[in-house]
Write a protein that holds these residues in place. Structure first.
Motif, mmCIF file in Angstrom:
data_model
loop_
_atom_site.group_PDB
_atom_site.id
_atom_site.type_symbol
_atom_site.label_atom_id
_atom_site.label_comp_id
_atom_site.label_asym_id
_atom_site.label_seq_id
_atom_site.Cartn_x
_atom_site.Cartn_y
_atom_site.Cartn_z
ATOM 1 N N ARG A 22 0.811 -1.122 0.124
ATOM 2 C CA ARG A 22 -0.119 0.129 -0.080
ATOM 3 C C ARG A 22 0.774 1.121 0.073
ATOM 4 O O ARG A 22 0.570 2.249 -0.690
ATOM 5 N N ILE A 23 1.920 1.281 0.777
ATOM 6 C CA ILE A 23 2.927 2.313 0.683
ATOM 7 C C ILE A 23 3.319 2.684 -0.459
ATOM 8 O O ILE A 23 3.551 3.709 -1.131
ATOM 9 N N LEU A 24 3.836 1.403 -1.359
ATOM 10 C CA LEU A 24 4.358 1.758 -2.616
ATOM 11 C C LEU A 24 3.489 2.229 -3.612
ATOM 12 O O LEU A 24 3.655 3.110 -4.459
ATOM 13 N N HIS A 50 9.188 2.707 9.963
ATOM 14 C CA HIS A 50 9.821 1.551 10.063
ATOM 15 C C HIS A 50 9.780 0.732 8.704
ATOM 16 O O HIS A 50 10.558 0.171 8.077
ATOM 17 N N HIS A 51 8.511 0.756 8.062
ATOM 18 C CA HIS A 51 8.144 0.202 6.763
ATOM 19 C C HIS A 51 8.992 0.805 5.583
ATOM 20 O O HIS A 51 9.410 0.116 4.511
ATOM 21 N N ILE A 52 8.726 2.245 5.583
ATOM 22 C CA ILE A 52 9.340 3.273 4.733
ATOM 23 C C ILE A 52 11.002 2.770 4.705
ATOM 24 O O ILE A 52 11.503 2.438 3.493
ATOM 25 N N ARG A 53 11.546 2.619 5.930
ATOM 26 C CA ARG A 53 13.165 2.186 5.612
ATOM 27 C C ARG A 53 13.254 0.867 5.155
ATOM 28 O O ARG A 53 14.406 0.937 4.511
ATOM 29 N N THR A 54 12.606 -0.025 5.394
ATOM 30 C CA THR A 54 12.698 -1.235 4.719
ATOM 31 C C THR A 54 12.501 -1.301 3.391
ATOM 32 O O THR A 54 13.333 -1.952 2.428
ATOM 33 N N GLY A 59 15.502 -1.029 -2.158
ATOM 34 C CA GLY A 59 15.548 -0.318 -3.395
ATOM 35 C C GLY A 59 14.072 0.078 -3.959
ATOM 36 O O GLY A 59 14.107 0.382 -5.072
ATOM 37 N N PHE A 60 12.985 -0.443 -3.223
ATOM 38 C CA PHE A 60 11.654 -0.347 -3.864
ATOM 39 C C PHE A 60 11.229 1.121 -3.510
ATOM 40 O O PHE A 60 10.166 1.559 -4.377
ATOM 41 N N LEU A 61 11.603 1.935 -2.631
ATOM 42 C CA LEU A 61 11.303 3.483 -2.434
ATOM 43 C C LEU A 61 12.684 4.183 -2.667
ATOM 44 O O LEU A 61 13.800 3.557 -2.033
#
Length: 154
Positions: A22-24, A50-54, A59-61
């Motif tokens: 969902r973030i992506l 935390h999820h953004i950092r992952t 390399g997805f964000l």
């Protein structure tokens, strides 16, 4: 065609979370800050970070240029890398038995207003189902939708 490398365990784990997917989606096309993402998800910014950092680590964000917010606070917008999402999806899809894959491909020629309606309705349908709670007893499914101009048809 270049050969694809297998996804790493870390990349596979990063995309195993429906929240990260969902973030992506939120970060496709326009960079969004941690606060903007958390607000869109109705979640705590610390959890979302935390999820953004992952997603950044795998390399997805991609972090964009730092900016100053309305109150002068430092903000970093994040943008989803479409190519890495496609690579990850293709890697997952290659592991799926052909009999279990449900595929559809279509070509459209719609006037601009009808194309806008199509996009709006498609996004609404995807958001409706993405917003439903996960059923831990149900089998997991993955979906990748790409809408693009067709370079092969004139």
């Amino acid at each position: 065609m270049s050969e694809r490398r297998p996804a790493t365990d870390e990349e596979a784990k990063a995309l195993a979370s429906s929240l990260r997917l969902r973030i992506l989606r939120i970060c496709l096309g326009e960079g969004r800050t941690n606060k903007e993402i958390a607000d869109a998800l109705g979640r705590d910014p610390a959890t979302v970070l935390h999820h953004i950092r992952t997603l950044v680590r795998t390399g997805f964000l991609e972090p964009q240029e730092e900016r100053r917010g309305a109150r002068g606070a430092r903000e970093i917008p994040y943008l989803a890398g479409t190519a890495s999402m496609l690579d990850a999806f293709l890697e997952e899809f290659a592991l799926t038995p052909v009999a279990e894959a449900d595929t559809t491909r279509m070509g459209l020629r719609l006037p601009p207003a009808a194309m806008d309606e199509f996009r709006t309705r498609l996004h609404a349908l995807l958001e409706e189902f993405a917003g439903r709670p996960d059923d831990p007893a149900a089998p997991p499914w993955s979906l990748f939708v790409a809408l693009h101009p067709d370079p092969n048809r004139h």
